[in-house]
Design a protein around this motif. Structure first.
Motif, PDB file in Angstrom:
ATOM      1  N   ASN A 229      -5.203  -3.123  -0.663  1.00 14.93           N
ATOM      2  CA  ASN A 229      -6.150  -2.602   0.323  1.00 14.93           C
ATOM      3  C   ASN A 229      -7.190  -3.655   0.703  1.00 14.93           C
ATOM      4  OD1 ASN A 229      -7.302  -0.368   1.859  1.00 14.93           O
ATOM      5  ND2 ASN A 229      -8.985  -0.460   0.397  1.00 14.93           N
TER       6      ASN A 229
ATOM      7  N   GLY B 278      -8.761   3.229  -4.998  1.00 15.68           N
ATOM      8  CA  GLY B 278      -7.397   3.537  -5.426  1.00 15.68           C
ATOM      9  C   GLY B 278      -7.255   4.941  -5.989  1.00 15.68           C
TER      10      GLY B 278
ATOM     11  N   PHE C 296      -3.131  -0.823  -5.662  1.00 16.87           N
ATOM     12  CA  PHE C 296      -3.529  -0.360  -4.326  1.00 16.87           C
ATOM     13  C   PHE C 296      -4.858  -0.987  -3.917  1.00 16.87           C
ATOM     14  CE2 PHE C 296      -5.607   2.421  -1.352  1.00 16.87           C
ATOM     15  CZ  PHE C 296      -4.606   2.878  -0.535  1.00 16.87           C
ATOM     16  N   VAL C 297      -5.783  -1.071  -4.883  1.00 15.66           N
ATOM     17  CA  VAL C 297      -7.121  -1.624  -4.597  1.00 15.66           C
ATOM     18  C   VAL C 297      -6.993  -3.045  -4.065  1.00 15.66           C
ATOM     19  CG1 VAL C 297      -9.333  -2.288  -5.636  1.00 15.66           C
ATOM     20  CG2 VAL C 297      -8.216  -0.153  -6.318  1.00 15.66           C
TER      21      VAL C 297
ATOM     22  N   ASN D 273      -3.087  11.054  -2.260  1.00 14.65           N
ATOM     23  CA  ASN D 273      -3.129   9.720  -2.853  1.00 14.65           C
ATOM     24  C   ASN D 273      -4.094   8.855  -2.046  1.00 14.65           C
ATOM     25  OD1 ASN D 273      -1.022  10.098  -4.875  1.00 14.65           O
ATOM     26  ND2 ASN D 273       0.384  10.207  -3.138  1.00 14.65           N
ATOM     27  N   ALA D 274      -4.431   7.704  -2.591  1.00 12.74           N
ATOM     28  CA  ALA D 274      -5.351   6.815  -1.886  1.00 12.74           C
ATOM     29  C   ALA D 274      -4.815   6.416  -0.511  1.00 12.74           C
ATOM     30  CB  ALA D 274      -5.620   5.574  -2.725  1.00 12.74           C
ATOM     31  N   ASP D 275      -3.490   6.373  -0.363  1.00 14.17           N
ATOM     32  CA  ASP D 275      -2.909   5.985   0.934  1.00 14.17           C
ATOM     33  C   ASP D 275      -2.771   7.194   1.872  1.00 14.17           C
ATOM     34  OD1 ASP D 275      -0.796   7.370  -0.157  1.00 14.17           O
ATOM     35  OD2 ASP D 275       0.727   5.902   0.400  1.00 14.17           O
TER      36      ASP D 275
ATOM     37  N   ASP E 270     -10.813   2.810  -1.167  1.00 13.67           N
ATOM     38  CA  ASP E 270     -10.814   1.452  -1.723  1.00 13.67           C
ATOM     39  C   ASP E 270     -10.941   1.418  -3.247  1.00 13.67           C
ATOM     40  OD1 ASP E 270     -13.449   2.111  -1.911  1.00 13.67           O
ATOM     41  OD2 ASP E 270     -14.159   0.671  -0.411  1.00 13.67           O
TER      42      ASP E 270
ATOM     43  N   LEU F 275       0.843  -1.211   0.000  1.00 13.72           N
ATOM     44  CA  LEU F 275       0.000   0.000   0.000  1.00 13.72           C
ATOM     45  C   LEU F 275       0.871   1.252   0.000  1.00 13.72           C
ATOM     46  CD1 LEU F 275      -2.702  -1.079   2.606  1.00 13.72           C
ATOM     47  CD2 LEU F 275      -3.136  -0.497   0.226  1.00 13.72           C
ATOM     48  N   TRP F 276       1.925   1.201   0.808  1.00 16.43           N
ATOM     49  CA  TRP F 276       2.830   2.353   0.895  1.00 16.43           C
ATOM     50  C   TRP F 276       3.574   2.556  -0.428  1.00 16.43           C
ATOM     51  CZ3 TRP F 276       8.162   2.058   0.348  1.00 16.43           C
ATOM     52  CH2 TRP F 276       8.858   3.244   0.597  1.00 16.43           C
TER      53      TRP F 276
ATOM     54  N   ARG G 109      -7.484  -5.228   4.406  1.00  9.68           N
ATOM     55  CA  ARG G 109      -8.716  -5.128   5.185  1.00  9.68           C
ATOM     56  C   ARG G 109      -9.225  -6.496   5.616  1.00  9.68           C
ATOM     57  NH1 ARG G 109     -12.351  -0.437   4.713  1.00  9.68           N
ATOM     58  NH2 ARG G 109     -11.112   1.236   3.838  1.00  9.68           N
TER      59      ARG G 109
ATOM     60  N   SER H 177       0.876   3.725  -3.381  1.00  9.85           N
ATOM     61  CA  SER H 177       0.121   4.943  -3.023  1.00  9.85           C
ATOM     62  C   SER H 177      -1.308   4.977  -3.561  1.00  9.85           C
ATOM     63  CB  SER H 177       0.832   6.211  -3.514  1.00  9.85           C
ATOM     64  OG  SER H 177       2.005   6.377  -2.778  1.00  9.85           O
ATOM     65  N   GLY H 178      -1.555   4.397  -4.715  1.00  9.45           N
ATOM     66  CA  GLY H 178      -2.895   4.424  -5.302  1.00  9.45           C
ATOM     67  C   GLY H 178      -2.921   3.574  -6.560  1.00  9.45           C
ATOM     68  N   GLY H 179      -4.063   3.583  -7.256  1.00  8.13           N
ATOM     69  CA  GLY H 179      -4.168   2.836  -8.506  1.00  8.13           C
ATOM     70  C   GLY H 179      -4.688   1.418  -8.315  1.00  8.13           C
TER      71      GLY H 179
END
Lengths: 244, 124
Positions: free
Chosen positions: A160, B32, A156-157, B83-85, B30, A147-148, A164, A151-153
């Motif tokens: 994440n 992203g 990340f989904v 960002n998502a994080d 969630d 996750l770190w 969870r 950061s996203g995209g």
């Protein structure tokens, strides 16, 4: 309190100081991660938790920073204590057919303390919990680093999602572990001492919960005594006494 | 990233409408996607999270964490693309606004209505 020479002490050392410190580091970081993680999961992002107010860091920042601390502790524990880590794993995956009897009697024994005998360093339930906690902690650490790093995209989904769901499973396992280890349940009274303060618990508690381990520890201590040690069990109980 | 509403120098009352425009698609963690943190005076210890829409209206109420400790007067309204994080994505914007008395621009409260009503009669 004095002890007659040759008489076993009324307590027995279950875990050494290094193990206890590692355990303390893990549970402290895990507790902070659970508190901040659940705070964010329950939609409180932006509203500082008591921990966030105390540290002046946002809950997301705190969660990330402490996640790195846990990662460091886990790596350090696995590298510096690789022998103990290997023992923990091998003792946790070893099951015998007779352990089924232990599981069958467990619900009642939690209250009465009359557990079926087992030979393990850990009791059969503890072995299952160990395996669950090791696997889930590994998933949480790997996905947390993931996750770190992204950061996203799309990646990340997935990190994440795994992070969870691992938390959803990890939380009740930890609650169960704390419930049992705290000694609130009559069958497990006194076992908290195995991992806290001096790591020594009363022999009668050890006899009830880990009978095979206690016998091997006593036998090894007697062997040490026969070879010229004092054998009083004052720090000389072999901690590597195992069943095979 | 830009704050479309309120505009710089505007006088706002709570609740107020916030409209931000970002080059990135916004969404919950969630998904992203990025999201936006809204806070005042550069203090991002308490903030509102905007997770949807570009150019969409968002109501910032008195219960918003962003409003914590914000007294009437002149303040800087900050938005930060995340960002998502939750780490900073780099884009930020700010406008200076004057925050009016709490609820001064809102609809009349129920309490005020209650005061104008006659006390109920009870027959004993």
């Amino acid at each position: 309190m004095t002890t007659e020479p040759g008489t076993p002490r009324p307590t027995v050392e279950r875990n050494n100081a290094r193990t206890r410190w590692l355990h303390a580091a893990v549970y402290t970081t895990v507790l902070v991660l659970l508190l901040t993680g659940w705070w964010l999961t329950l939609g409180q992002e932006g509203r500082p938790s008591p921990l966030s107010e105390l540290t002046g860091q946002s809950d997301a920042e705190l969660h990330t920073a402490i996640g790195w601390v846990l990662t460091g502790v886990a790596v350090l524990g696995a590298v510096a204590g690789w022998r103990a880590a290997r023992t923990l794993l091998t003792d946790s995956v070893r099951f015998r057919r007779t352990d089924l009897r232990w599981f069958a009697r467990w619900p009642g024994a939690v209250v009465t303390g009359r557990f079926a005998r087992h030979e393990g360093h850990f009791d059969p339930g503890q072995r299952l919990a160990n395996l669950a906690l090791i696997v889930l902690l590994l998933v949480l650490i790997v996905t947390g680093v993931g996750l770190w790093s992204v950061s996203g995209g799309p990646a990340f989904v997935w990190f994440n999602r795994l992070h969870r769901w691992a938390t959803y499973v990890f939380t009740p396992v930890i609650v169960g572990h704390v419930l049992i280890a705290s000694g609130i349940l009559p069958g497990y009274r006194g076992v908290w001492r195995a991992m806290h303060l001096g790591g020594r618990l009363r022999r009668r508690d050890a006899q009830r919960v880990w009978p095979g381990w206690l016998e091997r520890t006593d036998a090894a201590a007697s062997a040490v005594k026969a070879e010229g040690g004092d054998g009083t069990g004052d720090g000389d109980e072999p901690r590597q006494a195992r069943f095979h | 990233m830009e704050i479309v509403e309120p505009t710089g120098g505007a006088e706002i009352s709570v609740p107020f409408t916030l409209v931000v425009d970002s080059s990135e698609e916004l969404g919950p963690t969630d998904t992203g996607n990025h999201h936006v943190h809204v806070y005042f005076d550069g203090d991002d210890s308490s903030y509102e999270v905007i997770e949807s829409g570009n150019g969409e209206e968002h109501e910032i109420t008195v219960d918003s964490p962003a409003m914590e400790g914000v007294e009437p007067g002149e303040h800087t309204l900050n938005v930060s693309l995340r960002n998502a994080d939750h780490s900073a994505a780099g884009a930020e914007a700010e406008v200076t606004v004057t925050v009016g008395e709490e609820g001064s621009g809102g609809s009349p409260s129920d309490d005020e209505d209650d005061e104008s009503e006659e006390p109920p009669d009870y027959d004993y």
